[in-house]
Design a protein around this motif. Structure first.
Motif, PDB file in Angstrom:
ATOM      1  N   SER A  92       0.830  -1.206   0.000  1.00  0.00           N
ATOM      2  CA  SER A  92       0.000   0.000   0.000  1.00  0.00           C
ATOM      3  C   SER A  92       0.864   1.257   0.000  1.00  0.00           C
ATOM      4  CB  SER A  92      -0.933   0.003   1.210  1.00  0.00           C
ATOM      5  OG  SER A  92      -1.842  -1.069   1.128  1.00  0.00           O
ATOM      6  N   GLU A  93       1.935   1.224   0.784  1.00  0.00           N
ATOM      7  CA  GLU A  93       2.834   2.381   0.838  1.00  0.00           C
ATOM      8  C   GLU A  93       3.516   2.610  -0.509  1.00  0.00           C
ATOM      9  OE1 GLU A  93       2.559   0.602   4.947  1.00  0.00           O
ATOM     10  OE2 GLU A  93       2.953  -0.218   2.961  1.00  0.00           O
ATOM     11  N   GLU A  94       3.903   1.532  -1.171  1.00  0.00           N
ATOM     12  CA  GLU A  94       4.568   1.660  -2.469  1.00  0.00           C
ATOM     13  C   GLU A  94       3.611   2.163  -3.548  1.00  0.00           C
ATOM     14  OE1 GLU A  94       7.997  -1.792  -2.028  1.00  0.00           O
ATOM     15  OE2 GLU A  94       5.964  -2.365  -2.633  1.00  0.00           O
ATOM     16  N   LEU A  95       2.360   1.721  -3.506  1.00  0.00           N
ATOM     17  CA  LEU A  95       1.378   2.241  -4.455  1.00  0.00           C
ATOM     18  C   LEU A  95       1.163   3.726  -4.201  1.00  0.00           C
ATOM     19  CD1 LEU A  95      -0.621   1.848  -6.776  1.00  0.00           C
ATOM     20  CD2 LEU A  95      -2.348   1.221  -5.063  1.00  0.00           C
ATOM     21  N   SER A  96       1.100   4.100  -2.948  1.00  0.00           N
ATOM     22  CA  SER A  96       0.971   5.510  -2.587  1.00  0.00           C
ATOM     23  C   SER A  96       2.145   6.317  -3.146  1.00  0.00           C
ATOM     24  CB  SER A  96       0.899   5.644  -1.062  1.00  0.00           C
ATOM     25  OG  SER A  96       0.856   6.987  -0.679  1.00  0.00           O
ATOM     26  N   GLU A  97       3.348   5.775  -3.031  1.00  0.00           N
ATOM     27  CA  GLU A  97       4.529   6.443  -3.593  1.00  0.00           C
ATOM     28  C   GLU A  97       4.417   6.602  -5.101  1.00  0.00           C
ATOM     29  OE1 GLU A  97       8.007   4.254  -2.371  1.00  0.00           O
ATOM     30  OE2 GLU A  97       7.560   4.549  -0.253  1.00  0.00           O
ATOM     31  N   GLN A  98       3.898   5.580  -5.776  1.00  0.00           N
ATOM     32  CA  GLN A  98       3.719   5.654  -7.229  1.00  0.00           C
ATOM     33  C   GLN A  98       2.741   6.771  -7.605  1.00  0.00           C
ATOM     34  OE1 GLN A  98       5.166   4.024  -9.883  1.00  0.00           O
ATOM     35  NE2 GLN A  98       6.604   3.277  -8.337  1.00  0.00           N
ATOM     36  N   ILE A  99       1.646   6.861  -6.891  1.00  0.00           N
ATOM     37  CA  ILE A  99       0.670   7.916  -7.160  1.00  0.00           C
ATOM     38  C   ILE A  99       1.271   9.284  -6.848  1.00  0.00           C
ATOM     39  CG2 ILE A  99      -1.558   8.880  -6.390  1.00  0.00           C
ATOM     40  CD1 ILE A  99      -2.534   5.938  -6.187  1.00  0.00           C
ATOM     41  N   GLY A 100       1.963   9.386  -5.714  1.00  0.00           N
ATOM     42  CA  GLY A 100       2.619  10.640  -5.357  1.00  0.00           C
ATOM     43  C   GLY A 100       3.664  11.055  -6.384  1.00  0.00           C
ATOM     44  N   LYS A 101       4.411  10.107  -6.880  1.00  0.00           N
ATOM     45  CA  LYS A 101       5.431  10.378  -7.904  1.00  0.00           C
ATOM     46  C   LYS A 101       4.793  10.921  -9.173  1.00  0.00           C
ATOM     47  CE  LYS A 101       9.206   8.069 -10.342  1.00  0.00           C
ATOM     48  NZ  LYS A 101       9.883   6.784 -10.582  1.00  0.00           N
ATOM     49  N   ARG A 102       3.672  10.354  -9.568  1.00  0.00           N
ATOM     50  CA  ARG A 102       2.981  10.835 -10.777  1.00  0.00           C
ATOM     51  C   ARG A 102       2.512  12.273 -10.571  1.00  0.00           C
ATOM     52  NH1 ARG A 102       5.925   7.756 -12.296  1.00  0.00           N
ATOM     53  NH2 ARG A 102       5.622   5.652 -11.604  1.00  0.00           N
ATOM     54  N   MET A 103       2.046  12.576  -9.369  1.00  0.00           N
ATOM     55  CA  MET A 103       1.600  13.943  -9.083  1.00  0.00           C
ATOM     56  C   MET A 103       2.778  14.911  -9.177  1.00  0.00           C
ATOM     57  SD  MET A 103      -0.996  12.918  -5.970  1.00  0.00           S
ATOM     58  CE  MET A 103      -1.095  14.542  -5.261  1.00  0.00           C
ATOM     59  N   LEU A 104       3.922  14.527  -8.612  1.00  0.00           N
ATOM     60  CA  LEU A 104       5.114  15.380  -8.660  1.00  0.00           C
ATOM     61  C   LEU A 104       5.622  15.582 -10.081  1.00  0.00           C
ATOM     62  CD1 LEU A 104       7.126  14.128  -5.558  1.00  0.00           C
ATOM     63  CD2 LEU A 104       5.988  16.342  -5.844  1.00  0.00           C
ATOM     64  N   GLU A 105       5.422  14.573 -10.923  1.00  0.00           N
ATOM     65  CA  GLU A 105       5.853  14.667 -12.318  1.00  0.00           C
ATOM     66  C   GLU A 105       4.870  15.470 -13.165  1.00  0.00           C
ATOM     67  OE1 GLU A 105       6.221  10.551 -13.417  1.00  0.00           O
ATOM     68  OE2 GLU A 105       8.234  10.391 -12.560  1.00  0.00           O
ATOM     69  N   GLY A 106       3.773  15.892 -12.556  1.00  0.00           N
ATOM     70  CA  GLY A 106       2.799  16.712 -13.273  1.00  0.00           C
ATOM     71  C   GLY A 106       1.725  15.924 -13.992  1.00  0.00           C
ATOM     72  N   ASN A 107       1.646  14.626 -13.730  1.00  0.00           N
ATOM     73  CA  ASN A 107       0.563  13.833 -14.322  1.00  0.00           C
ATOM     74  C   ASN A 107      -0.728  14.180 -13.589  1.00  0.00           C
ATOM     75  OD1 ASN A 107       3.067  11.561 -14.347  1.00  0.00           O
ATOM     76  ND2 ASN A 107       1.990  11.905 -16.256  1.00  0.00           N
ATOM     77  N   SER A 108      -1.670  14.762 -14.294  1.00  0.00           N
ATOM     78  CA  SER A 108      -2.923  15.152 -13.649  1.00  0.00           C
ATOM     79  C   SER A 108      -4.052  14.171 -13.918  1.00  0.00           C
ATOM     80  CB  SER A 108      -3.341  16.545 -14.112  1.00  0.00           C
ATOM     81  OG  SER A 108      -3.548  16.540 -15.513  1.00  0.00           O
ATOM     82  N   HIS A 109      -3.757  13.118 -14.698  1.00  0.00           N
ATOM     83  CA  HIS A 109      -4.788  12.140 -15.026  1.00  0.00           C
ATOM     84  C   HIS A 109      -4.200  10.730 -14.928  1.00  0.00           C
ATOM     85  CE1 HIS A 109      -8.131  10.738 -18.027  1.00  0.00           C
ATOM     86  NE2 HIS A 109      -8.309  10.269 -16.810  1.00  0.00           N
ATOM     87  N   LEU A 110      -4.702   9.982 -13.969  1.00  0.00           N
ATOM     88  CA  LEU A 110      -4.293   8.593 -13.800  1.00  0.00           C
ATOM     89  C   LEU A 110      -5.437   7.699 -14.257  1.00  0.00           C
ATOM     90  CD1 LEU A 110      -2.716   8.681 -10.216  1.00  0.00           C
ATOM     91  CD2 LEU A 110      -1.609   9.113 -12.422  1.00  0.00           C
ATOM     92  N   VAL A 111      -5.095   6.700 -15.058  1.00  0.00           N
ATOM     93  CA  VAL A 111      -6.085   5.753 -15.555  1.00  0.00           C
ATOM     94  C   VAL A 111      -5.706   4.365 -15.062  1.00  0.00           C
ATOM     95  CG1 VAL A 111      -7.102   4.687 -17.614  1.00  0.00           C
ATOM     96  CG2 VAL A 111      -6.568   7.137 -17.614  1.00  0.00           C
ATOM     97  N   PHE A 112      -6.679   3.666 -14.503  1.00  0.00           N
ATOM     98  CA  PHE A 112      -6.495   2.288 -14.063  1.00  0.00           C
ATOM     99  C   PHE A 112      -7.366   1.394 -14.932  1.00  0.00           C
ATOM    100  CE2 PHE A 112      -5.327   4.806 -10.429  1.00  0.00           C
ATOM    101  CZ  PHE A 112      -4.266   4.113  -9.852  1.00  0.00           C
ATOM    102  N   LEU A 113      -6.784   0.336 -15.476  1.00  0.00           N
ATOM    103  CA  LEU A 113      -7.489  -0.570 -16.372  1.00  0.00           C
ATOM    104  C   LEU A 113      -7.707  -1.918 -15.701  1.00  0.00           C
ATOM    105  CD1 LEU A 113      -5.405   0.143 -19.599  1.00  0.00           C
ATOM    106  CD2 LEU A 113      -7.542   1.244 -18.883  1.00  0.00           C
ATOM    107  N   ILE A 114      -8.956  -2.373 -15.709  1.00  0.00           N
ATOM    108  CA  ILE A 114      -9.307  -3.680 -15.152  1.00  0.00           C
ATOM    109  C   ILE A 114      -9.933  -4.500 -16.277  1.00  0.00           C
ATOM    110  CG2 ILE A 114     -10.649  -4.948 -13.449  1.00  0.00           C
ATOM    111  CD1 ILE A 114     -10.716  -2.385 -11.740  1.00  0.00           C
ATOM    112  N   GLY A 115      -9.282  -5.581 -16.632  1.00  0.00           N
ATOM    113  CA  GLY A 115      -9.800  -6.448 -17.677  1.00  0.00           C
ATOM    114  C   GLY A 115     -10.951  -7.284 -17.168  1.00  0.00           C
TER     115      GLY A 115
END
Length: 159
Positions: free
Chosen positions: A85-108
């Protein structure tokens, strides 16, 4: 931040709808949430491998049509990287810092994701080596995204 979940299949079970509504409400504090349901392709139980791939390609093309070029895409894939959970949080935080304002999650769906969808993914993640029903994964994903935001904001929830 905008979060889009693109999932194969229409959710029918009320208890799952209720759980999704609850986590959607909780996430409003942190992000705008959009959930897109893509119709699944019907396949015969004894479908050939070629027919399964054809169905996955059709589902995948529909999924890809909703993804904008500037979106950062997470594909839920059993062979993906497993994060805490902490690592996923870091991934989301990293995307925010990189300026990614849109995250898409795909579930097959029950067939999985097409090779084209997996190729479009910026990161393939797995929640476990176990297999979960794809409808239940929506709830699990939303809970973990909510948990990620609570961790990022140093708010109580994650224990």
């Amino acid at each position: 931040m905008k979060i889009t979940i693109i999932a194969i299949g229409k959710l029918k079970e009320q208890y799952l709808k209720d759980a999704i509504a609850e986590y959607s409400k909780r996430l409003q504090k942190f992000a705008t949430l959009e959930i897109i349901e893509v119709p699944d392709e019907k396949t015969d139980i004894n479908a050939s491998k070629a027919d399964v791939e054809k169905a996955k390609d059709k589902e995948g093309a529909k999924m890809l049509s909703y993804i904008k070029d500037d979106a950062y895409v997470f594909a839920l894939e059993i062979k993906g990287k497993i994060f805490s959970s902490e690592e996923l949080s870091e991934q989301i935080g990293k995307r925010m810092l990189e300026g990614n304002s849109h995250l898409v999650f795909l579930i097959g769906g029950s067939l999985g994701l097409s090779s084209k969808v997996l190729a479009r993914a910026d990161l393939k993640i797995s929640f476990s080596n176990m297999t979960f029903p794809h409808m239940l994964m929506r709830v699990i994903l939303l809970e973990q995204v909510y948990r990620s935001y609570k961790i990022l904001n140093n708010e109580p929830y994650h224990k």
